[in-house]
Write a protein that holds these residues in place. Structure first.
Motif, mmCIF file in Angstrom:
data_model
loop_
_atom_site.group_PDB
_atom_site.id
_atom_site.type_symbol
_atom_site.label_atom_id
_atom_site.label_comp_id
_atom_site.label_asym_id
_atom_site.label_seq_id
_atom_site.Cartn_x
_atom_site.Cartn_y
_atom_site.Cartn_z
ATOM 1 N N SER A 1 0.824 -1.205 0.000
ATOM 2 C CA SER A 1 0.000 0.000 0.000
ATOM 3 C C SER A 1 0.862 1.261 0.000
ATOM 4 C CB SER A 1 -0.931 -0.007 1.218
ATOM 5 O OG SER A 1 -2.003 0.883 1.040
ATOM 6 N N LEU A 2 1.994 1.219 0.694
ATOM 7 C CA LEU A 2 2.926 2.350 0.655
ATOM 8 C C LEU A 2 3.448 2.567 -0.764
ATOM 9 C CD1 LEU A 2 5.137 1.915 3.869
ATOM 10 C CD2 LEU A 2 3.327 3.593 3.484
ATOM 11 N N ILE A 3 3.743 1.469 -1.447
ATOM 12 C CA ILE A 3 4.254 1.576 -2.816
ATOM 13 C C ILE A 3 3.182 2.132 -3.743
ATOM 14 C CG2 ILE A 3 5.023 0.246 -4.821
ATOM 15 C CD1 ILE A 3 6.506 -1.610 -2.885
ATOM 16 N N VAL A 4 1.956 1.618 -3.627
ATOM 17 C CA VAL A 4 0.862 2.109 -4.467
ATOM 18 C C VAL A 4 0.635 3.597 -4.215
ATOM 19 C CG1 VAL A 4 -1.615 1.949 -4.925
ATOM 20 C CG2 VAL A 4 -0.261 -0.141 -4.666
ATOM 21 N N ALA A 5 0.696 4.004 -2.955
ATOM 22 C CA ALA A 5 0.506 5.417 -2.622
ATOM 23 C C ALA A 5 1.575 6.284 -3.280
ATOM 24 C CB ALA A 5 0.540 5.604 -1.104
ATOM 25 N N ARG A 6 2.816 5.824 -3.244
ATOM 26 C CA ARG A 6 3.899 6.609 -3.851
ATOM 27 C C ARG A 6 3.726 6.712 -5.362
ATOM 28 N NH1 ARG A 6 8.769 5.056 -5.938
ATOM 29 N NH2 ARG A 6 8.688 2.989 -4.985
ATOM 30 N N LEU A 7 3.376 5.596 -5.993
ATOM 31 C CA LEU A 7 3.176 5.615 -7.442
ATOM 32 C C LEU A 7 1.996 6.507 -7.822
ATOM 33 C CD1 LEU A 7 3.720 1.816 -8.213
ATOM 34 C CD2 LEU A 7 5.330 3.694 -8.608
ATOM 35 N N ALA A 8 0.941 6.459 -7.021
ATOM 36 C CA ALA A 8 -0.222 7.308 -7.283
ATOM 37 C C ALA A 8 0.146 8.778 -7.127
ATOM 38 C CB ALA A 8 -1.361 6.940 -6.333
ATOM 39 N N PHE A 9 0.937 9.091 -6.114
ATOM 40 C CA PHE A 9 1.377 10.475 -5.911
ATOM 41 C C PHE A 9 2.176 10.968 -7.109
ATOM 42 C CE2 PHE A 9 4.416 13.664 -4.554
ATOM 43 C CZ PHE A 9 3.621 14.561 -3.858
ATOM 44 N N LEU B 1 -3.795 12.150 -6.080
ATOM 45 C CA LEU B 1 -3.685 12.335 -4.638
ATOM 46 C C LEU B 1 -4.769 11.585 -3.877
ATOM 47 C CD1 LEU B 1 -2.682 16.102 -4.359
ATOM 48 C CD2 LEU B 1 -1.249 14.078 -4.688
ATOM 49 N N GLU B 2 -5.922 11.413 -4.486
ATOM 50 C CA GLU B 2 -7.003 10.686 -3.812
ATOM 51 C C GLU B 2 -6.594 9.241 -3.541
ATOM 52 O OE1 GLU B 2 -11.757 9.571 -4.372
ATOM 53 O OE2 GLU B 2 -10.719 10.817 -5.857
ATOM 54 N N LYS B 3 -6.032 8.585 -4.548
ATOM 55 C CA LYS B 3 -5.580 7.203 -4.370
ATOM 56 C C LYS B 3 -4.426 7.141 -3.376
ATOM 57 C CE LYS B 3 -5.301 4.450 -7.965
ATOM 58 N NZ LYS B 3 -6.194 3.311 -7.614
ATOM 59 N N ALA B 4 -3.521 8.096 -3.463
ATOM 60 C CA ALA B 4 -2.388 8.114 -2.541
ATOM 61 C C ALA B 4 -2.874 8.254 -1.102
ATOM 62 C CB ALA B 4 -1.441 9.257 -2.892
ATOM 63 N N ARG B 5 -3.792 9.195 -0.872
ATOM 64 C CA ARG B 5 -4.320 9.391 0.482
ATOM 65 C C ARG B 5 -5.027 8.139 0.985
ATOM 66 N NH1 ARG B 5 -6.166 14.360 -1.639
ATOM 67 N NH2 ARG B 5 -8.256 13.453 -1.755
ATOM 68 N N ALA B 6 -5.840 7.529 0.131
ATOM 69 C CA ALA B 6 -6.613 6.353 0.540
ATOM 70 C C ALA B 6 -5.695 5.209 0.965
ATOM 71 C CB ALA B 6 -7.531 5.908 -0.595
ATOM 72 N N ASN B 7 -4.628 4.986 0.214
ATOM 73 C CA ASN B 7 -3.712 3.900 0.553
ATOM 74 C C ASN B 7 -2.948 4.183 1.839
ATOM 75 O OD1 ASN B 7 -3.205 1.519 -1.558
ATOM 76 N ND2 ASN B 7 -3.962 3.318 -2.660
ATOM 77 N N LEU B 8 -2.559 5.419 2.042
ATOM 78 C CA LEU B 8 -1.842 5.756 3.271
ATOM 79 C C LEU B 8 -2.755 5.659 4.488
ATOM 80 C CD1 LEU B 8 0.279 8.731 1.918
ATOM 81 C CD2 LEU B 8 1.099 6.445 2.521
ATOM 82 N N ARG B 9 -4.001 6.079 4.335
ATOM 83 C CA ARG B 9 -4.946 5.953 5.452
ATOM 84 C C ARG B 9 -5.202 4.480 5.767
ATOM 85 N NH1 ARG B 9 -6.820 10.806 6.946
ATOM 86 N NH2 ARG B 9 -6.978 12.480 5.387
ATOM 87 N N TRP B 10 -5.221 3.648 4.737
ATOM 88 C CA TRP B 10 -5.421 2.211 4.967
ATOM 89 C C TRP B 10 -4.279 1.649 5.809
ATOM 90 C CZ3 TRP B 10 -2.999 -2.431 4.188
ATOM 91 C CH2 TRP B 10 -3.795 -3.574 4.304
#
Length: 221
Positions: A94-102, A107-116
C-alpha cells in the motif's frame, strides 16, 4: 519529487528484509486457528500456498516498480492488498501504491492507501511512515491542521523527519519562529543528534529562513 530520505528508506528496507525471511511463519501463525476446522494436512497445504502467493506477489510488485512498469505495479499492489490484507506485505504494498499514485498526481488514491496503512497496518514503523507521507500530501493541499495532527504523537526513529515536515508547514503559514524551533528539534532527532542528509537539509533550511517561501508543495517521500 524529493527522493526518499536515507533513514526512512533504511527502516523500510529492514522491514522488507524481515518479512522476506519471516513472512511465511507469521502467516502460519495467523492461520493456526483454522487447524481444528479443516484439519492439519489441509491447513498446512493452504498456509504454505498463502505464504508463497503473498511473498511472490510482493516480489512481483517490487520487480514491476524497478522496471518502471508503474501502471502494472499499481494493479499488482492493489491485487495483493485485496487478496492478503492481513499479511505484512499488504501495508508495504500500500505504501508503494501510494507513492506511485502520488507521482501520477492521483492524490485521492495516494491518500486512501496511506490511510489504509494507518488504520490497518500492524507494524508501528510502517504506520509511522504512512503518517509522515500523508502529512506531506495534506500539507501540499494546504490542509494544515490535518497534517499537523498526523505529526503529533510518538514518531520513534522518524522524529527528525516529523519535525522537519512540521517546520515546513509552520513556515508555509508564515510562523517563522515556530518553524525555526521545529527545525531545531529535527536536528536533535529522537533525543540524539542526527547527521547525514537530514541534518544537512535542515541546516540549509535554518540558514535560509529569512528568504523562505510562504507557500508551496511539500513532496511525499
Amino acid at each position: 519529487m524529493r527522493p526518499t530520505s536515507q533513514s526512512e528508506q533504511e527502516q523500510l528496507e529492514s522491514l522488507q528484509k524481515w518479512w522476506k525471511e519471516n513472512g511465511r511463519t507469521v502467516i502460519f501463525g495467523v492461520l493456526l486457528g483454522a487447524v481444528g476446522v479443516i484439519g492439519w494436512s489441509s491447513w498446512q497445504a493452504y498456509a504454505i500456498r498463502q505464504a508463497e502467493k503473498s511473498s511472490l506477489g510482493y516480489e512481483r510488485l517490487v520487480n514491476l516498480v524497478n522496471d518502471k512498469s508503474r501502471d502494472e505495479a499499481i494493479v499488482q499492489g492493489e491485487s495483493l492488498i485485496e487478496e492478503f490484507p492481513d499479511s505484512g506485505y499488504a501495508p508495504l504494498a500500500s505504501l508503494i501504491v501510494a507513492r506511485l499514485a502520488f507521482e501520477r498526481n492521483d492524490l485521492e488514491k495516494a491518500r486512501a492507501n496511506l490511510r489504509w496503512v494507518i488504520d490497518q497496518g500492524k507494524s508501528t514503523p510502517v504506520r509511522r511512515v504512512a503518517r509522515l507521507r500523508l502529512a506531506r500530501i495534506l500539507a501540499s493541499e494546504e490542509k494544515w491542521e490535518e497534517a499537523i495532527t498526523l505529526l503529533n504523537g510518538d514518531a520513534g526513529a522518524f522524529q527528525g523527519l516529523y519535525e522537519e515536515v512540521r517546520g515546513d508547514i509552520l513556515l508555509a503559514r508564515g510562523k517563522v519562529a515556530e518553524a525555526r524551533l521545529a527545525y531545531e528539534r529535527s536536528l536533535a532527532g529522537s533525543g540524539r543528534p542526527v547527521g547525514g542528509e537530514l541534518a544537512e537539509r535542515i541546516r540549509m533550511k535554518l540558514s535560509d529562513l529569512g528568504n523562505a517561501p510562504t507557500s508551496g508543495r511539500t513532496d511525499i517521500q
